[in-house]
Design an enzyme around this catalytic site. Structure first.
Site, mmCIF file in Angstrom:
data_model
loop_
_atom_site.group_PDB
_atom_site.id
_atom_site.type_symbol
_atom_site.label_atom_id
_atom_site.label_comp_id
_atom_site.label_asym_id
_atom_site.label_seq_id
_atom_site.Cartn_x
_atom_site.Cartn_y
_atom_site.Cartn_z
ATOM 1 C CG HIS B 22 -32.180 13.087 35.368
ATOM 2 N ND1 HIS B 22 -32.533 13.129 34.050
ATOM 3 C CD2 HIS B 22 -31.008 12.388 35.429
ATOM 4 C CE1 HIS B 22 -31.621 12.488 33.327
ATOM 5 N NE2 HIS B 22 -30.681 12.024 34.143
ATOM 6 C CD GLU B 25 -34.644 15.926 34.468
ATOM 7 O OE1 GLU B 25 -35.450 15.202 33.851
ATOM 8 O OE2 GLU B 25 -33.444 16.075 34.111
ATOM 9 C CG HIS B 122 -36.365 12.461 31.775
ATOM 10 N ND1 HIS B 122 -35.215 12.481 32.519
ATOM 11 C CD2 HIS B 122 -36.640 11.151 31.529
ATOM 12 C CE1 HIS B 122 -34.790 11.241 32.699
ATOM 13 N NE2 HIS B 122 -35.633 10.408 32.114
ATOM 14 C CD GLU B 184 -36.235 15.838 28.568
ATOM 15 O OE1 GLU B 184 -36.227 16.561 29.572
ATOM 16 O OE2 GLU B 184 -35.477 14.850 28.404
#
Lengths: 336, 336
Positions: B22, B25, B122, B184
């Site tokens: 992404h 990010e 992430h 994450e």
């Protein structure tokens, strides 16, 4: 304080509350939508005339729809005299067209037809609490509203920021009104709405509108002092000379410390390999907009301000008679 | 624990560390760039063979360039069997093309040629600390790496999240490797890099690679228990039936309380007009991804998980002889 020391200012008949000037700053987007809904309900219920006309505006609907700051160019940099009045080509960015629409609706900027007050709602990823951002440090209306909010909302950290830019060069939507300021609240990630930030904005707008109603109905607001943070300079991230990519982030010791005095030698950045970069300025200054998401592309890692104590006079609304006298060219206490 | 209770697993020869899947990010984007820079320096200095080949990958360069999650469609939903192997039209989204490139580079998914481990980096706006997100609750490699990080980084809140999706239906980049997980970390606004979050990710990746080196060189890792949060369901925001706009934000009492047990009747949302909406489920569950920016468009305000205690066995790498025996079809303790 004697009544004759009170500065008389024109009535604020028309106020604009704008959200979504940046389409991903969601507190303002959802607050203006909510106020529009409430207004509709009130109008359905009663026919009473409001003592002030409040225009609710969603400034950049296309950017809102895409949940982006802007589509082609930053709308909140399009309200300079030059951009509003320059020639229009076929390939003009959407936001420049929209800026002229908003100027026609709320301005024209600098004209007697402009709305009396623009409050433009913004969010920041920086830990700035609630800030007023204005181009003047002697706009008694904005400063008195600020002081009112400070007193009504003692739990919210609140500051008044002054960008020392001429009226002609002023670039943001709030510069279209006779008076105007941005209400900037953070921290909130763009594209996210946090309930506490939304509520602070809602309460802030309610107190602002209350103040305007009090003012219009003749309340005298006592003078006093306000701390004003005047922007001195911006500092960019360290960058790679070839790629222009940033090579460091805000130092953990500075992150979230907006409005805490930064001294020469204090930690400013931490490079991605782990070294500390220090502040080399010669004067202690107040940092703000620390790590604002939208300013990476503008080359701003943080801004620095000098704080001063500004004396504001007592004010009240100019009465009908005074207004008439003023319009006929008689001396008045205050120039607009 | 006896040596014969140790599960023997194949060597992890090739590991991929991916950032920028992404594009907004930023911890992963800047970390992979930094690792590539460091790798270049190390290679210039010495010719030594690393005991594990580490591939550093910037997954979505176009989205990174625009600092957006994606350009046409979410890359991290493009790695299903169907999307990777379906017909390609002329108007195929950029990310579908990029997914095939990545699958060729790191996979093919499900094949013996796939890299042994994918760690995809992430960020989230949710207050989730450091999470592993994986499709299996019995992948001993991922679970042992998680346990190693938990021990090495005791100051960072750490959880293991399990999405119970079949290998064929698994959609994210990490599903391309023989083993894989998303790392994450939050809270961090998208489009922003915060030094503390960046550093946690950097240290996490270093410990992950250390673990792989220890494993490959024959270290026995003792078994034990790991708490696994298995995703049960998503909850969407209250929405306006006509406009589909959200009509409430996460309740202040729930905001930032990821992994704090949510009981029936607890506050879930606060509507923009001020009412509280409560959790109507019958079972207490663990909320996570509370107010994740990118999930507004996916219709997810938060996710809910059930916690379980998973026993993981002791493991060590399979030796050359065991490997050979296995390849010739002899019985082995573990199926891949």
């Amino acid at each position: 304080m004697e009544v004759d020391e009170v500065v008389c200012l024109p009535r604020l008949s028309r106020v604009a509350v704008c959200g979504g000037t940046h389409g991903n700053e969601l507190s303002g987007v959802y607050l203006v939508r909510e106020l529009l809904k409430e207004e509709k309900k009130v109008k359905e219920k009663e026919d009473e005339e409001e003592p002030v006309a409040v225009l609710m505006v969603l400034s950049n609907p296309r950017a809102m729809q895409q949940c982006r700051r802007y589509v082609d160019t930053d709308l909140n940099r399009c309200f300079t005299h030059a951009t509003l009045n320059g020639p229009m080509s076929d390939t003009v960015p959407y936001e420049m067209i929209r800026a002229r629409e908003l100027n026609a609706m709320l301005g024209p900027k600098g004209s007697p037809e402009a709305v009396d007050l623009v409050c433009d709602l913004h969010n920041t990823t920086a830990n700035m609490g609630l800030c007023f951002i204005a181009y003047s440090d002697c706009d008694w209306i904005c400063l008195h509203i600020f002081r009112h909010l400070q007193r009504q909302m003692p739990d919210i950290p609140m500051r008044y920021i002054h960008f020392d830019v001429s009226s002609k060069e002023s670039y943001s939507l709030d510069s279209v009104g006779k008076h105007g300021f941005a209400m900037e609240i953070g921290p909130q990630p763009h594209g996210v709405v946090r309930s506490n930030i939304y509520t602070a904005m809602k309460v802030g707008v309610q107190h602002m509108l209350d103040w305007v109603r009090f003012f219009n109905s003749g309340t005298i607001f006592e003078g006093g002092f306000v701390d004003v943070f005047t922007m001195v300079k911006h500092i960019d991230y360290p960058r790679d000379s070839e790629t222009h990519n940033i090579t460091a982030a805000i130092h953990p010791q500075l992150q979230d410390r907006d409005f805490c005095l930064l001294h020469p030698g204090d930690a400013l950045f931490q490079t991605f390999s782990g070294e500390t970069v220090r502040y080399k300025g010669s004067e202690p200054l107040y940092p703000f907009f620390i790590n604002e998401c939208a300013y990476y592309e503008k080359g701003i890692a943080l801004s620095l301000a000098r704080k001063k104590h500004v004396m504001i006079p007592s004010i009240r609304v100019r009465t009908g008679q005074e207004q008439e006298a003023n319009e006929q060219g008689f001396a008045s206490e205050e120039e607009e």
